[in-house]
Design a protein around this motif. Structure first.
Motif, PDB file in Angstrom:
ATOM      1  N   GLU A   1       1.420   9.034  28.738  1.00 29.94           N
ATOM      2  CA  GLU A   1       0.268   8.612  29.154  1.00 29.94           C
ATOM      3  C   GLU A   1      -0.963   9.515  28.685  1.00 29.94           C
ATOM      4  OE1 GLU A   1      -0.059   8.829  33.471  1.00 29.94           O
ATOM      5  OE2 GLU A   1       1.898   8.099  33.835  1.00 29.94           O
ATOM      6  N   VAL A   2      -0.719  10.756  28.409  1.00 35.41           N
ATOM      7  CA  VAL A   2      -1.852  11.180  27.686  1.00 35.41           C
ATOM      8  C   VAL A   2      -2.207  11.002  26.117  1.00 35.41           C
ATOM      9  CG1 VAL A   2      -2.648  13.783  27.013  1.00 35.41           C
ATOM     10  CG2 VAL A   2      -1.803  13.260  29.294  1.00 35.41           C
ATOM     11  N   GLU A   3      -0.894  10.564  25.545  1.00 34.44           N
ATOM     12  CA  GLU A   3      -0.939  10.389  24.357  1.00 34.44           C
ATOM     13  C   GLU A   3      -1.521   8.965  24.363  1.00 34.44           C
ATOM     14  OE1 GLU A   3       3.140  12.274  22.374  1.00 34.44           O
ATOM     15  OE2 GLU A   3       3.095  10.261  23.578  1.00 34.44           O
ATOM     16  N   ARG A   4      -1.274   7.913  25.022  1.00 35.81           N
ATOM     17  CA  ARG A   4      -2.317   6.636  25.123  1.00 35.81           C
ATOM     18  C   ARG A   4      -3.750   6.923  25.439  1.00 35.81           C
ATOM     19  NH1 ARG A   4       2.710   4.899  27.962  1.00 35.81           N
ATOM     20  NH2 ARG A   4       1.644   5.217  30.026  1.00 35.81           N
ATOM     21  N   SER A   5      -3.988   7.891  26.354  1.00 36.28           N
ATOM     22  CA  SER A   5      -5.547   8.077  26.729  1.00 36.28           C
ATOM     23  C   SER A   5      -6.079   8.767  25.438  1.00 36.28           C
ATOM     24  CB  SER A   5      -5.573   9.164  27.750  1.00 36.28           C
ATOM     25  OG  SER A   5      -4.996   8.570  28.960  1.00 36.28           O
ATOM     26  N   PHE A   6      -5.408   9.574  24.585  1.00 34.23           N
ATOM     27  CA  PHE A   6      -5.873  10.240  23.433  1.00 34.23           C
ATOM     28  C   PHE A   6      -6.164   8.868  22.321  1.00 34.23           C
ATOM     29  CE2 PHE A   6      -5.353  11.699  18.986  1.00 34.23           C
ATOM     30  CZ  PHE A   6      -6.006  12.946  19.028  1.00 34.23           C
TER      31      PHE A   6
ATOM     32  N   HIS B   1      -3.409  24.676  29.845  1.00 38.26           N
ATOM     33  CA  HIS B   1      -3.107  23.127  29.666  1.00 38.26           C
ATOM     34  C   HIS B   1      -1.650  23.110  28.996  1.00 38.26           C
ATOM     35  CE1 HIS B   1      -7.214  21.968  30.469  1.00 38.26           C
ATOM     36  NE2 HIS B   1      -7.491  23.049  29.521  1.00 38.26           N
ATOM     37  N   SER B   2      -0.923  22.154  29.406  1.00 38.91           N
ATOM     38  CA  SER B   2       0.433  22.233  28.773  1.00 38.91           C
ATOM     39  C   SER B   2       0.574  21.935  27.470  1.00 38.91           C
ATOM     40  CB  SER B   2       1.379  21.173  29.755  1.00 38.91           C
ATOM     41  OG  SER B   2       0.871  19.943  30.109  1.00 38.91           O
ATOM     42  N   THR B   3      -0.299  21.139  27.014  1.00 42.15           N
ATOM     43  CA  THR B   3      -0.185  20.750  25.492  1.00 42.15           C
ATOM     44  C   THR B   3      -1.626  20.630  24.879  1.00 42.15           C
ATOM     45  OG1 THR B   3      -0.401  18.395  25.583  1.00 42.15           O
ATOM     46  CG2 THR B   3       1.821  19.349  25.708  1.00 42.15           C
ATOM     47  N   ILE B   4      -1.840  20.641  23.436  1.00 44.56           N
ATOM     48  CA  ILE B   4      -3.133  20.386  22.982  1.00 44.56           C
ATOM     49  C   ILE B   4      -3.772  19.029  23.366  1.00 44.56           C
ATOM     50  CG2 ILE B   4      -2.265  19.476  20.775  1.00 44.56           C
ATOM     51  CD1 ILE B   4      -5.506  21.855  21.085  1.00 44.56           C
ATOM     52  N   LEU B   5      -2.863  18.229  23.441  1.00 43.97           N
ATOM     53  CA  LEU B   5      -3.508  16.702  23.750  1.00 43.97           C
ATOM     54  C   LEU B   5      -3.959  16.650  25.036  1.00 43.97           C
ATOM     55  CD1 LEU B   5      -0.669  14.498  22.051  1.00 43.97           C
ATOM     56  CD2 LEU B   5      -2.945  14.803  21.538  1.00 43.97           C
ATOM     57  N   HIS B   6      -3.245  17.410  26.179  1.00 41.53           N
ATOM     58  CA  HIS B   6      -3.640  17.508  27.408  1.00 41.53           C
ATOM     59  C   HIS B   6      -4.832  18.209  27.676  1.00 41.53           C
ATOM     60  CE1 HIS B   6       0.614  16.671  28.744  1.00 41.53           C
ATOM     61  NE2 HIS B   6      -0.197  16.371  29.921  1.00 41.53           N
ATOM     62  N   PHE B   7      -5.147  19.524  26.814  1.00 42.29           N
ATOM     63  CA  PHE B   7      -6.495  19.691  26.728  1.00 42.29           C
ATOM     64  C   PHE B   7      -7.568  18.722  26.103  1.00 42.29           C
ATOM     65  CE2 PHE B   7      -9.425  21.642  23.638  1.00 42.29           C
ATOM     66  CZ  PHE B   7     -10.415  22.342  24.500  1.00 42.29           C
ATOM     67  N   ILE B   8      -7.358  18.315  25.211  1.00 43.35           N
ATOM     68  CA  ILE B   8      -8.523  17.497  24.550  1.00 43.35           C
ATOM     69  C   ILE B   8      -8.651  16.247  25.416  1.00 43.35           C
ATOM     70  CG2 ILE B   8      -8.735  15.710  22.581  1.00 43.35           C
ATOM     71  CD1 ILE B   8      -6.956  17.378  20.928  1.00 43.35           C
ATOM     72  N   VAL B   9      -7.785  15.496  25.987  1.00 41.08           N
ATOM     73  CA  VAL B   9      -8.100  14.436  26.784  1.00 41.08           C
ATOM     74  C   VAL B   9      -8.838  14.855  28.261  1.00 41.08           C
ATOM     75  CG1 VAL B   9      -7.088  12.638  28.337  1.00 41.08           C
ATOM     76  CG2 VAL B   9      -6.376  13.299  26.159  1.00 41.08           C
ATOM     77  N   ARG B  10      -8.705  16.042  28.586  1.00 39.12           N
ATOM     78  CA  ARG B  10      -9.305  16.617  29.782  1.00 39.12           C
ATOM     79  C   ARG B  10     -10.714  16.916  29.450  1.00 39.12           C
ATOM     80  NH1 ARG B  10      -8.296  18.170  34.733  1.00 39.12           N
ATOM     81  NH2 ARG B  10      -6.403  18.167  34.734  1.00 39.12           N
TER      82      ARG B  10
ATOM     83  N   VAL C   1     -12.704  15.622  27.216  1.00 38.23           N
ATOM     84  CA  VAL C   1     -13.527  14.427  26.928  1.00 38.23           C
ATOM     85  C   VAL C   1     -13.559  13.684  28.083  1.00 38.23           C
ATOM     86  CG1 VAL C   1     -13.477  12.117  25.657  1.00 38.23           C
ATOM     87  CG2 VAL C   1     -12.682  14.205  24.475  1.00 38.23           C
ATOM     88  N   ALA C   2     -12.463  13.206  28.945  1.00 35.29           N
ATOM     89  CA  ALA C   2     -12.287  12.522  29.955  1.00 35.29           C
ATOM     90  C   ALA C   2     -12.363  12.979  31.490  1.00 35.29           C
ATOM     91  CB  ALA C   2     -11.463  11.412  29.763  1.00 35.29           C
ATOM     92  N   GLY C   3     -12.080  14.441  31.513  1.00 38.47           N
ATOM     93  CA  GLY C   3     -11.926  14.858  32.713  1.00 38.47           C
ATOM     94  C   GLY C   3     -10.649  14.470  33.303  1.00 38.47           C
ATOM     95  N   ASP C   4     -10.924  14.306  34.698  1.00 36.90           N
ATOM     96  CA  ASP C   4      -9.689  13.896  35.509  1.00 36.90           C
ATOM     97  C   ASP C   4      -9.702  12.311  35.705  1.00 36.90           C
ATOM     98  OD1 ASP C   4      -8.772  16.499  35.838  1.00 36.90           O
ATOM     99  OD2 ASP C   4     -10.031  16.718  37.708  1.00 36.90           O
ATOM    100  N   ARG C   5     -10.565  11.825  35.230  1.00 35.66           N
ATOM    101  CA  ARG C   5     -10.732  10.190  35.294  1.00 35.66           C
ATOM    102  C   ARG C   5      -9.533   9.731  34.727  1.00 35.66           C
ATOM    103  NH1 ARG C   5     -15.557  11.962  33.534  1.00 35.66           N
ATOM    104  NH2 ARG C   5     -15.374  10.817  31.685  1.00 35.66           N
ATOM    105  N   ASP C   6      -9.328  10.097  33.406  1.00 36.47           N
ATOM    106  CA  ASP C   6      -8.344   9.274  32.647  1.00 36.47           C
ATOM    107  C   ASP C   6      -6.944  10.079  32.338  1.00 36.47           C
ATOM    108  OD1 ASP C   6      -7.466   7.751  30.410  1.00 36.47           O
ATOM    109  OD2 ASP C   6      -9.718   7.917  29.568  1.00 36.47           O
TER     110      ASP C   6
END
Length: 147
Positions: A16-21, A131-140, A142-147
């Motif tokens: 899900e985080v990859e799709r958000s990224f 954060h469990s991964t770099i992608l989780h960090f980046i998405v959070r 940029v988008a916070g908890d909304r995405d």
């Protein structure tokens, strides 16, 4: 080695985080600098970097968070010789402190993908966010908890 006070968040599954990224990139909220073969050959990464980090760094040299005007350089970094430890990634502005967590502390970083955001903020109760991964960090970031 003990890590200073820290906080964690409930995190969504990686797919899900990859799709958000990808969506945030398509929207222009994240801008990536594609890694060339030469970039990959010169990249500095620690031996303990996990598969999610390595996969992203294999295709992306740097990530710019447009709204915050922050760039994280995946191919640059150095050992952080302080009590927190880890591998500090290159960033602009330099005050941004994002690290691949060390594997020799009380953090459960068996995969090598755990990210420490140690950027100081007067709005935060905790100085270190996990954060469990770099992608989780980046998405959070940029988008916070909304995405």
């Amino acid at each position: 080695m003990t890590v200073p006070s820290r906080t964690t968040y409930d995190e969504r599954p990686l797919n899900e985080v990859e799709r958000s990224f990808e969506r945030l990139c398509a929207e222009g909220r994240i801008v990536v600098e594609t890694a060339t073969a030469e970039d990959r050959a010169r990249a500095r990464m620690p031996a303990h970097a996990g598969p999610v980090f390595r996969r992203l760094a294999g295709s992306v040299r740097s990530v710019r968070l447009v709204d915050a005007d922050v760039t994280v350089v995946l191919h640059q970094g150095s050992i952080a010789n302080d009590t927190l430890g880890g591998w500090r990634l290159g960033a602009n502005p330099e005050e941004i402190d994002v690290r691949l967590a060390p594997t020799d502390t009380d953090i459960a970083n068996a995969t090598g993908d755990m990210i420490l955001d140690a950027t100081w903020s007067p709005q935060s109760q905790h100085e270190v966010v996990l954060h469990s991964t770099i992608l989780h960090f980046i998405v959070r970031a940029v988008a916070g908890d909304r995405d």
